[in-house]
Design a protein around this motif. Structure first.
Motif, PDB file in Angstrom:
ATOM      1  N   ILE A   1       0.866   4.158  -2.886  1.00 32.08           N
ATOM      2  CA  ILE A   1       0.627   5.589  -2.613  1.00 32.08           C
ATOM      3  C   ILE A   1       1.754   6.427  -3.229  1.00 32.08           C
ATOM      4  O   ILE A   1       1.507   7.406  -3.924  1.00 32.08           O
ATOM      5  CB  ILE A   1       0.533   5.848  -1.088  1.00 32.08           C
ATOM      6  CG1 ILE A   1      -0.750   5.225  -0.535  1.00 32.08           C
ATOM      7  CG2 ILE A   1       0.592   7.346  -0.774  1.00 32.08           C
ATOM      8  CD1 ILE A   1      -0.838   5.215   0.988  1.00 32.08           C
TER       9      ILE A   1
ATOM     10  N   LYS B   1      -9.876   3.121   3.807  1.00 32.28           N
ATOM     11  CA  LYS B   1     -10.518   2.104   4.654  1.00 32.28           C
ATOM     12  C   LYS B   1      -9.470   1.364   5.491  1.00 32.28           C
ATOM     13  O   LYS B   1      -9.680   1.092   6.666  1.00 32.28           O
ATOM     14  CB  LYS B   1     -11.271   1.083   3.782  1.00 32.28           C
ATOM     15  CG  LYS B   1     -12.701   1.482   3.497  1.00 32.28           C
ATOM     16  CD  LYS B   1     -13.382   0.387   2.653  1.00 32.28           C
ATOM     17  CE  LYS B   1     -14.149   1.014   1.513  1.00 32.28           C
ATOM     18  NZ  LYS B   1     -14.379   0.124   0.384  1.00 32.28           N
ATOM     19  N   ILE B   2      -8.355   1.026   4.850  1.00 28.56           N
ATOM     20  CA  ILE B   2      -7.299   0.293   5.569  1.00 28.56           C
ATOM     21  C   ILE B   2      -6.701   1.192   6.657  1.00 28.56           C
ATOM     22  O   ILE B   2      -6.491   0.764   7.786  1.00 28.56           O
ATOM     23  CB  ILE B   2      -6.203  -0.182   4.588  1.00 28.56           C
ATOM     24  CG1 ILE B   2      -6.819  -1.083   3.511  1.00 28.56           C
ATOM     25  CG2 ILE B   2      -5.099  -0.918   5.329  1.00 28.56           C
ATOM     26  CD1 ILE B   2      -5.911  -1.338   2.309  1.00 28.56           C
ATOM     27  N   TYR B   3      -6.460   2.450   6.282  1.00 25.95           N
ATOM     28  CA  TYR B   3      -5.902   3.407   7.257  1.00 25.95           C
ATOM     29  C   TYR B   3      -6.814   3.517   8.479  1.00 25.95           C
ATOM     30  O   TYR B   3      -6.361   3.409   9.619  1.00 25.95           O
ATOM     31  CB  TYR B   3      -5.724   4.778   6.598  1.00 25.95           C
ATOM     32  CG  TYR B   3      -5.031   5.792   7.490  1.00 25.95           C
ATOM     33  CD1 TYR B   3      -3.651   5.981   7.432  1.00 25.95           C
ATOM     34  CD2 TYR B   3      -5.756   6.567   8.396  1.00 25.95           C
ATOM     35  CE1 TYR B   3      -3.016   6.900   8.255  1.00 25.95           C
ATOM     36  CE2 TYR B   3      -5.135   7.478   9.221  1.00 25.95           C
ATOM     37  CZ  TYR B   3      -3.765   7.649   9.147  1.00 25.95           C
ATOM     38  OH  TYR B   3      -3.144   8.564   9.971  1.00 25.95           O
TER      39      TYR B   3
ATOM     40  N   GLU C   1      -9.993   2.865  -1.042  1.00 22.66           N
ATOM     41  CA  GLU C   1      -9.515   1.579  -0.548  1.00 22.66           C
ATOM     42  C   GLU C   1      -8.435   1.770   0.514  1.00 22.66           C
ATOM     43  O   GLU C   1      -8.432   1.101   1.551  1.00 22.66           O
ATOM     44  CB  GLU C   1      -8.942   0.738  -1.710  1.00 22.66           C
ATOM     45  CG  GLU C   1      -9.949  -0.200  -2.340  1.00 22.66           C
ATOM     46  CD  GLU C   1     -10.650  -1.086  -1.330  1.00 22.66           C
ATOM     47  OE1 GLU C   1     -11.833  -0.783  -1.061  1.00 22.66           O
ATOM     48  OE2 GLU C   1     -10.053  -2.031  -0.802  1.00 22.66           O
ATOM     49  N   PHE C   2      -7.500   2.667   0.242  1.00 18.98           N
ATOM     50  CA  PHE C   2      -6.421   2.918   1.202  1.00 18.98           C
ATOM     51  C   PHE C   2      -6.968   3.577   2.469  1.00 18.98           C
ATOM     52  O   PHE C   2      -6.501   3.321   3.581  1.00 18.98           O
ATOM     53  CB  PHE C   2      -5.340   3.815   0.581  1.00 18.98           C
ATOM     54  CG  PHE C   2      -4.707   3.229  -0.645  1.00 18.98           C
ATOM     55  CD1 PHE C   2      -4.684   1.857  -0.859  1.00 18.98           C
ATOM     56  CD2 PHE C   2      -4.111   4.046  -1.596  1.00 18.98           C
ATOM     57  CE1 PHE C   2      -4.087   1.313  -1.993  1.00 18.98           C
ATOM     58  CE2 PHE C   2      -3.512   3.516  -2.730  1.00 18.98           C
ATOM     59  CZ  PHE C   2      -3.505   2.144  -2.929  1.00 18.98           C
TER      60      PHE C   2
ATOM     61  N   VAL D   1       0.842  -1.199   0.000  1.00 18.91           N
ATOM     62  CA  VAL D   1       0.000   0.000   0.000  1.00 18.91           C
ATOM     63  C   VAL D   1       0.882   1.256   0.000  1.00 18.91           C
ATOM     64  O   VAL D   1       0.647   2.192  -0.769  1.00 18.91           O
ATOM     65  CB  VAL D   1      -0.962   0.027   1.214  1.00 18.91           C
ATOM     66  CG1 VAL D   1      -1.730   1.343   1.267  1.00 18.91           C
ATOM     67  CG2 VAL D   1      -1.934  -1.145   1.159  1.00 18.91           C
TER      68      VAL D   1
ATOM     69  N   LEU E   1      -6.262  10.773   2.062  1.00 18.90           N
ATOM     70  CA  LEU E   1      -6.586   9.426   1.577  1.00 18.90           C
ATOM     71  C   LEU E   1      -8.004   9.317   1.033  1.00 18.90           C
ATOM     72  O   LEU E   1      -8.337   8.323   0.368  1.00 18.90           O
ATOM     73  CB  LEU E   1      -6.374   8.398   2.693  1.00 18.90           C
ATOM     74  CG  LEU E   1      -4.910   8.091   3.034  1.00 18.90           C
ATOM     75  CD1 LEU E   1      -4.818   7.273   4.316  1.00 18.90           C
ATOM     76  CD2 LEU E   1      -4.211   7.358   1.888  1.00 18.90           C
TER      77      LEU E   1
END
Lengths: 260, 260
Positions: B185, B243-245, B240-241, B181, B235
């Motif tokens: 980025i 959500k992970i963050y 998608e990123f 990820v 973000l």
């Protein structure tokens, strides 16, 4: 170019701790360590032959004042101080340079892209330091300082620096969190974390050569459902870990097979 | 003790690739490489002076047959073969040893706890290998083989081995996903992943000495809301990123301050 010899610190946390010691080692004179608590100011001041203070007015008028405190606190400090001389920088990955506009006529950013804990020594030689100055004289002065402690320095504006910081959160903080879950699982089963260390070392070393997408392995990537089901079954004893397992597994799978 | 000299492989994937080459290097005779596709069988067979086959009946009756294929496939293969002699092992972290009960009278597990990609060499010297045998003669024979390629060998039953595998998924696969990820980025912003490498290396090296909970740093841990808000704002361009963050940030925070 402003020649920097003397440096003071506002803050005595993990970043200040390592930066002050490294600068001292490279023959800069550390004049003052300011912290809200005298104990933490003194702890670091003793390491670098500086004066410790909890009174912002007692900070020496050094050539460079390094503000190394949480982002919220930077804004607060910026409202209360105006340096008579010298450059003011902060060490934040995310805070804009301009937040120091009112602190000094010469200001900038000195962001070391590394993870620091007090009880762990860090090599500075190849440590990336991101520099930004409000004019070219400041930028050059900061490059001179950074160049004395690392060969890995970069001019980076506030926008790009924030992107680097976000990426660093994934690559370091989130990664370490995954280590901590693995360690917690082993602890619950009285297994020794030691056995995972060659794997952790190799996982990191691998992306020095391969890109992380090439380096990806594991049941989620190869869609090894049987294994995933067994892992979930086991993790159902630890609902917090199970949620993380399910979430990241799904992300790895959907990265491989993005929904159109 | 059964003395093992000759070895055949069922499977020619990442694990078989490295294991066969390492065993060959340490003077074992690799007799057959079986794979469903002749190309992959031949690729590995050529590396280790073995015969390549896609016909399960053509596998040599070696002292040791190493089944190194996905877990689902182990079950399938186990239904179809019965070795006339020698020990049968699989290399899976999660599959029970007993799934090979019908394959040979002597069976076990030979699980290397490491991440393998074909285009990346791996040091075996300190690589943990987890051994299980259906009787003590088998266990000792497997320890002899493992001991020729590593000094880091462990007797581990099927239950504990599965726990190790789950922990390894967090420590390696999930960690590498976080690297990917961060790399994605930086790519989107035309920044070079190179700049994160000292951070990634140090994050891994740190937990060789500190436990991961001590080693944790970052905005989520210190509850630096201002920074987190800015990261989220940025973000939001990459849902998608984001959500992970959000997910991992919340997990780090709730680990520090567990809800009672």
């Amino acid at each position: 170019m402003n020649k920097i010899n003397t440096i003071s610190f506002i803050g005595a946390g993990n970043v200040a701790w390592h930066l002050a010691k490294e600068l001292k080692k490279n023959n800069f004179i550390i004049e003052t360590i300011f912290s809200r608590t005298i104990i933490s100011a003194k702890l670091l001041a003793n390491e670098v032959d500086a004066e410790a203070t909890t009174n912002i007015q007692n900070i020496h008028p050094s050539d460079l004042t390094i503000i190394s405190i949480p982002d919220d606190a930077i804004i607060e400090i910026a409202k209360t101080i105006k340096l008579k001389q010298g450059i003011a920088v902060h060490t934040s990955g995310t805070q804009e340079m301009d937040s120091l506009k009112s602190v000094s006529d010469e200001f900038g950013v000195f962001y070391p892209l590394q993870t620091f804990s007090k009880n762990r020594n860090v090599e500075f030689d190849n440590l990336p330091i991101c520099i930004e100055g409000n004019n070219s004289a400041v930028t050059e002065a900061l490059e001179y300082v950074a160049g004395r402690i690392t060969k890995n320095l970069h001019r980076v504006n506030s926008e790009k620096r924030m992107v680097l910081h976000v990426a660093a959160v994934f690559a370091c903080n989130f990664t370490n969190f995954m280590y901590s879950v693995s360690s917690d699982i082993l602890k619950k089963e009285q297994l020794d974390f030691e056995i995972l260390k060659p794997l952790i070392a190799e996982t990191a070393q691998k992306v020095m050569k391969l890109n992380p997408t090439e380096a990806q392995t594991g049941p989620a990537l190869r869609n090894d459902i049987k294994t995933i089901v067994k892992h979930r079954e086991y993790l159902s004893n630890f609902p917090e870990f199970e949620k993380i397992y399910n979430f990241v597994t799904e992300k790895i799978q959907s990265k491989k097979h993005p929904k159109t």
